[in-house]
Design a protein around this motif. Structure first.
Motif, PDB file in Angstrom:
ATOM      1  N   GLY A   1       0.841  -1.394  -0.033  1.00 32.53           N
ATOM      2  CA  GLY A   1       0.000  -0.004  -0.432  1.00 32.53           C
ATOM      3  C   GLY A   1       0.608   1.056   0.280  1.00 32.53           C
ATOM      4  N   LEU A   2       2.122   1.242   0.630  1.00 33.82           N
ATOM      5  CA  LEU A   2       3.249   2.486   0.678  1.00 33.82           C
ATOM      6  C   LEU A   2       3.413   2.495  -0.568  1.00 33.82           C
ATOM      7  CD1 LEU A   2       4.389   1.520   4.339  1.00 33.82           C
ATOM      8  CD2 LEU A   2       3.171   3.848   3.663  1.00 33.82           C
ATOM      9  N   ARG A   3       3.703   1.562  -0.616  1.00 29.63           N
ATOM     10  CA  ARG A   3       4.763   1.651  -2.425  1.00 29.63           C
ATOM     11  C   ARG A   3       3.698   1.971  -3.418  1.00 29.63           C
ATOM     12  NH1 ARG A   3       9.647  -0.775  -3.009  1.00 29.63           N
ATOM     13  NH2 ARG A   3       8.492  -1.823  -5.555  1.00 29.63           N
ATOM     14  N   ARG A   4       2.780   1.161  -3.470  1.00 31.43           N
ATOM     15  CA  ARG A   4       1.158   1.831  -4.495  1.00 31.43           C
ATOM     16  C   ARG A   4       1.587   1.238  -5.336  1.00 31.43           C
ATOM     17  NH1 ARG A   4       1.661   6.944  -2.323  1.00 31.43           N
ATOM     18  NH2 ARG A   4       0.416   8.354  -1.290  1.00 31.43           N
ATOM     19  N   GLU A   5       2.140  -0.161  -5.349  1.00 32.44           N
ATOM     20  CA  GLU A   5       1.793  -1.641  -6.363  1.00 32.44           C
ATOM     21  C   GLU A   5       0.921  -2.439  -5.595  1.00 32.44           C
ATOM     22  OE1 GLU A   5       6.813  -0.658  -7.179  1.00 32.44           O
ATOM     23  OE2 GLU A   5       5.740  -2.751  -5.692  1.00 32.44           O
ATOM     24  N   HIS A   6       0.046  -2.919  -7.172  1.00 31.16           N
ATOM     25  CA  HIS A   6      -1.130  -4.138  -6.386  1.00 31.16           C
ATOM     26  C   HIS A   6      -1.527  -3.832  -5.302  1.00 31.16           C
ATOM     27  CE1 HIS A   6       1.834  -5.154 -10.289  1.00 31.16           C
ATOM     28  NE2 HIS A   6       2.486  -5.264  -9.265  1.00 31.16           N
ATOM     29  N   VAL A   7      -1.530  -2.357  -5.336  1.00 32.05           N
ATOM     30  CA  VAL A   7      -2.751  -2.898  -4.006  1.00 32.05           C
ATOM     31  C   VAL A   7      -4.348  -3.253  -3.583  1.00 32.05           C
ATOM     32  CG1 VAL A   7      -3.973  -0.650  -2.558  1.00 32.05           C
ATOM     33  CG2 VAL A   7      -1.748  -0.258  -3.827  1.00 32.05           C
ATOM     34  N   LEU A   8      -4.982  -2.792  -5.020  1.00 31.30           N
ATOM     35  CA  LEU A   8      -5.883  -3.518  -4.740  1.00 31.30           C
ATOM     36  C   LEU A   8      -5.815  -5.661  -5.293  1.00 31.30           C
ATOM     37  CD1 LEU A   8      -8.216  -1.179  -6.945  1.00 31.30           C
ATOM     38  CD2 LEU A   8      -8.172  -1.085  -4.584  1.00 31.30           C
ATOM     39  N   LEU A   9      -4.488  -6.016  -5.990  1.00 29.20           N
ATOM     40  CA  LEU A   9      -4.964  -6.747  -6.412  1.00 29.20           C
ATOM     41  C   LEU A   9      -4.483  -7.694  -4.620  1.00 29.20           C
ATOM     42  CD1 LEU A   9      -4.497  -8.917  -7.774  1.00 29.20           C
ATOM     43  CD2 LEU A   9      -2.620  -8.677  -8.651  1.00 29.20           C
ATOM     44  N   VAL A  10      -3.457  -7.411  -4.056  1.00 30.75           N
ATOM     45  CA  VAL A  10      -3.056  -8.106  -3.133  1.00 30.75           C
ATOM     46  C   VAL A  10      -4.357  -7.467  -1.610  1.00 30.75           C
ATOM     47  CG1 VAL A  10      -1.845  -7.466  -1.434  1.00 30.75           C
ATOM     48  CG2 VAL A  10      -0.499  -7.054  -2.973  1.00 30.75           C
ATOM     49  N   ALA A  11      -4.982  -6.675  -1.425  1.00 33.06           N
ATOM     50  CA  ALA A  11      -6.210  -6.944  -0.614  1.00 33.06           C
ATOM     51  C   ALA A  11      -6.924  -8.041  -0.706  1.00 33.06           C
ATOM     52  CB  ALA A  11      -6.160  -4.794  -1.311  1.00 33.06           C
ATOM     53  N   ALA A  12      -7.478  -7.730  -1.897  1.00 34.99           N
ATOM     54  CA  ALA A  12      -8.677  -8.879  -3.001  1.00 34.99           C
ATOM     55  C   ALA A  12      -7.825 -10.222  -2.360  1.00 34.99           C
ATOM     56  CB  ALA A  12      -8.529  -8.919  -4.214  1.00 34.99           C
ATOM     57  N   ILE A  13      -6.351 -10.827  -2.862  1.00 33.22           N
ATOM     58  CA  ILE A  13      -6.109 -12.112  -2.282  1.00 33.22           C
ATOM     59  C   ILE A  13      -6.155 -12.646  -1.147  1.00 33.22           C
ATOM     60  CG2 ILE A  13      -4.169 -13.596  -2.667  1.00 33.22           C
ATOM     61  CD1 ILE A  13      -2.800 -12.180  -4.719  1.00 33.22           C
ATOM     62  N   CYS A  14      -5.436 -11.126  -0.552  1.00 32.39           N
ATOM     63  CA  CYS A  14      -5.873 -11.546   1.077  1.00 32.39           C
ATOM     64  C   CYS A  14      -7.627 -11.598   1.408  1.00 32.39           C
ATOM     65  CB  CYS A  14      -4.870 -10.290   1.835  1.00 32.39           C
ATOM     66  SG  CYS A  14      -3.725 -10.165   2.144  1.00 32.39           S
ATOM     67  N   ALA A  15      -8.574 -11.183   0.976  1.00 33.46           N
ATOM     68  CA  ALA A  15      -9.861 -11.173   1.905  1.00 33.46           C
ATOM     69  C   ALA A  15      -9.857 -12.492   1.101  1.00 33.46           C
ATOM     70  CB  ALA A  15     -10.450 -10.219   1.039  1.00 33.46           C
ATOM     71  N   VAL A  16      -9.928 -12.950  -0.300  1.00 31.78           N
ATOM     72  CA  VAL A  16     -10.625 -13.812  -1.034  1.00 31.78           C
ATOM     73  C   VAL A  16      -9.888 -15.111  -0.357  1.00 31.78           C
ATOM     74  CG1 VAL A  16     -10.418 -15.467  -2.641  1.00 31.78           C
ATOM     75  CG2 VAL A  16     -11.365 -13.161  -2.847  1.00 31.78           C
ATOM     76  N   SER A  17      -8.536 -15.575   0.536  1.00 35.82           N
ATOM     77  CA  SER A  17      -7.790 -16.050   0.839  1.00 35.82           C
ATOM     78  C   SER A  17      -8.730 -16.401   2.295  1.00 35.82           C
ATOM     79  CB  SER A  17      -6.490 -15.848   0.871  1.00 35.82           C
ATOM     80  OG  SER A  17      -5.969 -16.507  -0.108  1.00 35.82           O
ATOM     81  N   ASP A  18      -9.131 -15.184   3.020  1.00 34.23           N
ATOM     82  CA  ASP A  18      -9.595 -15.894   4.175  1.00 34.23           C
ATOM     83  C   ASP A  18     -10.577 -15.524   4.429  1.00 34.23           C
ATOM     84  OD1 ASP A  18      -8.155 -14.689   6.520  1.00 34.23           O
ATOM     85  OD2 ASP A  18      -8.960 -13.311   6.968  1.00 34.23           O
TER      86      ASP A  18
END
Length: 214
Positions: free
Chosen positions: A30-47
């Motif tokens: 998120g700080l780097r602003r790189e693949h922010v939504l993709l990373v959040a989506a992967i974590c949320a879907v995995s959870d």
């Protein structure tokens, strides 16, 4: 139903809001602003998948396979320590990284930027998946603990699961998208060295805790 959903929401937040490998990775992206939504989506879907496994009773079946959790523990420990070493290397030998939000790339550079983004996506996805699925605490907390508590809600257990899932989605997307507000404090290479140093310590400590746990 509503009380069960609120209970799931509360337990979901209590389990997920902690300084851990996954949260630190989401924060850094998120700080780097790189693949922010993709990373959040992967974590949320995995959870979400882990929550469904726990509530559906799969967690009880997995308890009969202690070797599986042990295998995940050793693989996760190796990955966390390795990731921590890389973070320590970035802290000790910085590349001069700063948090700069540039305007849209110049037309002449647009093609090269697009290629760079594509080539960097897969390592980010694999790292995010590894930090999620190679963490035995995820199974203990989400599949076993949350699944056990959900079973006490009887027919309302899926409402409980829905509340926990909402907590996961809100947390991961909030953390990933809210990280940008920290940009004023991370605009120098020194700040990034400190951040990577913290990440290194936490990752190695988590990895060692897995190795030393019984």
């Amino acid at each position: 139903m509503l009380l069960s959903a609120l209970a799931g929401l509360g337990l979901g937040f209590s389990l997920i809001i902690a300084i851990g490998a996954q949260n630190l990775f989401v924060l850094r992206q998120g700080l780097r602003r790189e693949h922010v939504l993709l990373v959040a989506a992967i974590c949320a879907v995995s959870d979400g998948l882990l929550i469904v496994l726990g509530v559906s009773g799969v967690g009880l079946a997995l308890q009969a396979l202690p070797w599986l959790l042990s295998a995940v523990k050793w693989a996760g420990a190796a990955f966390l320590i390795g990731y921590g070493v890389l973070a320590a290397r970035r802290a000790l030998r910085p590349s001069g990284e700063v948090l700069v939000v540039d305007a849209a790339p110049a037309p002449a550079q647009a093609g090269s930027v697009a290629v760079a983004v594509r080539t960097q996506t897969m390592p980010v996805v694999l790292t995010c998946l590894a930090l999620t699925w190679l963490n035995p605490h995820v199974y203990l907390d989400t599949v076993f603990l949350l699944g056990s508590v959900a079973s006490t809600h009887g027919d309302a257990r899926w409402a409980f699961a829905g509340g926990a899932l909402v907590a996961s989605v809100v947390w991961f997307f909030g953390l990933a998208l809210g990280a940008r507000f920290l940009s004023p404090w991370l605009s120098t290479p020194r700040a990034w060295r400190v951040l990577d140093g913290v990440i290194a310590v936490v990752m190695v400590a988590l990895g060692l805790s897995l190795v030393l746990s019984h």
